[in-house]
Design a protein around this motif. Structure first.
Motif, PDB file in Angstrom:
ATOM      1  N   LEU A   1       4.493 -22.766  17.460  1.00 55.67           N
ATOM      2  CA  LEU A   1       4.894 -21.574  17.829  1.00 55.67           C
ATOM      3  C   LEU A   1       5.686 -21.291  19.336  1.00 55.67           C
ATOM      4  O   LEU A   1       5.421 -22.046  20.280  1.00 55.67           O
ATOM      5  N   PRO A   2       6.750 -20.775  19.266  1.00 54.44           N
ATOM      6  CA  PRO A   2       7.628 -20.776  20.351  1.00 54.44           C
ATOM      7  C   PRO A   2       7.114 -19.653  21.467  1.00 54.44           C
ATOM      8  O   PRO A   2       6.222 -18.722  20.992  1.00 54.44           O
ATOM      9  N   LEU A   3       7.127 -19.709  22.898  1.00 51.25           N
ATOM     10  CA  LEU A   3       6.665 -18.644  23.747  1.00 51.25           C
ATOM     11  C   LEU A   3       7.593 -17.345  23.820  1.00 51.25           C
ATOM     12  O   LEU A   3       7.084 -16.561  24.266  1.00 51.25           O
ATOM     13  N   GLN A   4       8.816 -17.450  23.367  1.00 48.25           N
ATOM     14  CA  GLN A   4       9.729 -16.530  23.520  1.00 48.25           C
ATOM     15  C   GLN A   4      10.729 -16.540  22.357  1.00 48.25           C
ATOM     16  O   GLN A   4      11.066 -17.706  21.937  1.00 48.25           O
ATOM     17  N   ALA A   5      11.260 -15.418  22.062  1.00 44.43           N
ATOM     18  CA  ALA A   5      12.435 -15.452  21.022  1.00 44.43           C
ATOM     19  C   ALA A   5      13.364 -14.114  21.268  1.00 44.43           C
ATOM     20  O   ALA A   5      12.668 -13.022  21.700  1.00 44.43           O
ATOM     21  N   HIS A   6      14.647 -14.386  20.956  1.00 40.30           N
ATOM     22  CA  HIS A   6      15.374 -13.001  20.731  1.00 40.30           C
ATOM     23  C   HIS A   6      15.422 -12.473  19.384  1.00 40.30           C
ATOM     24  O   HIS A   6      15.554 -13.184  18.497  1.00 40.30           O
ATOM     25  N   GLY A   7      15.582 -11.323  19.409  1.00 44.62           N
ATOM     26  CA  GLY A   7      15.670 -10.511  18.162  1.00 44.62           C
ATOM     27  C   GLY A   7      17.058  -9.951  17.805  1.00 44.62           C
ATOM     28  O   GLY A   7      17.682  -9.618  18.829  1.00 44.62           O
ATOM     29  N   GLU A   8      17.587  -9.887  16.811  1.00 46.99           N
ATOM     30  CA  GLU A   8      18.861  -9.223  16.369  1.00 46.99           C
ATOM     31  C   GLU A   8      18.799  -8.059  16.541  1.00 46.99           C
ATOM     32  O   GLU A   8      17.727  -7.180  16.637  1.00 46.99           O
TER      33      GLU A   8
END
Length: 258
Positions: free
Chosen positions: A104-111
């Motif tokens: 799993l990533p530590l962060q992500a951007h949402g649409e």
């Protein structure tokens, strides 16, 4: 587009089921799951399977410190009960589940690109440092230019904001009250814990986010509290093979919301 922001499920099946049912009733179309899927609760395998299914269907899923610990081993700084539950949890998960948590990533951007999702903070996600107050919130907001940041890790709902002139503010949100997030400020929202709230209210926490449709629009957030079968969650804990002294302490925390 409507997002459900769910964090710190902590292997609490009963709370997660109740939150997912409420989210569906609220017309949610997207999910951001902000980590700590395991730890403390009795049903880590079921919760991880549900998170995996949601992620396969397009949900954002972020790694939390308990997820990392169950993959790599408990950390010395953890509370003794947390370490004991992590060790027990690892034995409940299969290789696919552990691999999923580990990747799993530590962060992500949402649409549509105005939101940042992270478990602990945006200034150093891997440090697992808490956003405990306005100073840490401002530090996190300065680390990224996203209009809205959403963090887990803290188990109490909170909302922070930062103006273009550097003026910061914060307040504790009221459940069920939609709040605009004007675009001339940055915002940091902490939905609170789904599976182990710590504000004296045992009801599960999550939030609904209606993102801004354009730079001219305001986003909107609604913090939700969802009653669930706490006694069933406590009974599930007592039915595990964990030491009874630990399960009783964990069950008391669920009952009191602490």
């Amino acid at each position: 587009m409507r997002w459900a922001l769910i964090t710190d499920i902590h292997a609490n099946r009963q709370a997660f089921e109740a939150v997912l049912a409420d989210a569906r009733a609220q017309g949610v179309t997207h999910y951001a799951l902000l980590g700590d899927f395991v730890g403390y609760g009795a049903d880590p395998a079921w919760v991880v399977d549900e998170v995996m299914a949601l992620a396969a269907d397009g949900a954002i899923a972020i790694q939390g410190n308990h997820d990392e610990a169950v993959v790599n081993g408990s950390m010395p700084g953890m509370h003794p009960d947390a370490r004991a539950v992590i060790d027990w949890t690892r034995a409940q998960l299969n290789e696919d589940q552990l691999r999923f948590l580990g990747r799993l990533p530590l962060q992500a951007h949402g649409e549509p690109g105005h939101c940042l999702f992270v478990h602990a903070n945006a200034f150093d996600p891997a440090s697992w440092e808490y956003v405990q107050g306005r100073a840490e919130a401002v530090k996190s907001l300065h680390a990224n230019n996203a209009r809205v940041q959403v963090c887990g890790h803290m188990h109490e709902p909170m909302l922070y904001h930062l103006s273009g002139t550097g003026k910061a503010g914060d307040f504790r949100p009221l459940s069920g009250v939609p709040m605009p997030l004007p675009g001339h400020r940055q915002w940091l929202a902490i939905p609170g814990s789904c599976g182990q709230p710590r504000d004296g209210n045992p009801a599960a926490c999550y939030a609904l986010l209606d993102p801004a449709k354009s730079d001219l629009d305001d986003a909107r957030i609604t913090f939700q509290r969802v009653a669930y079968d706490v006694e069933a969650a406590c009974a599930a804990l007592r039915a595990t093979a964990m030491p009874s002294a630990i399960t009783e302490r964990l069950a008391r925390r669920l009952t009191l919301g602490e």
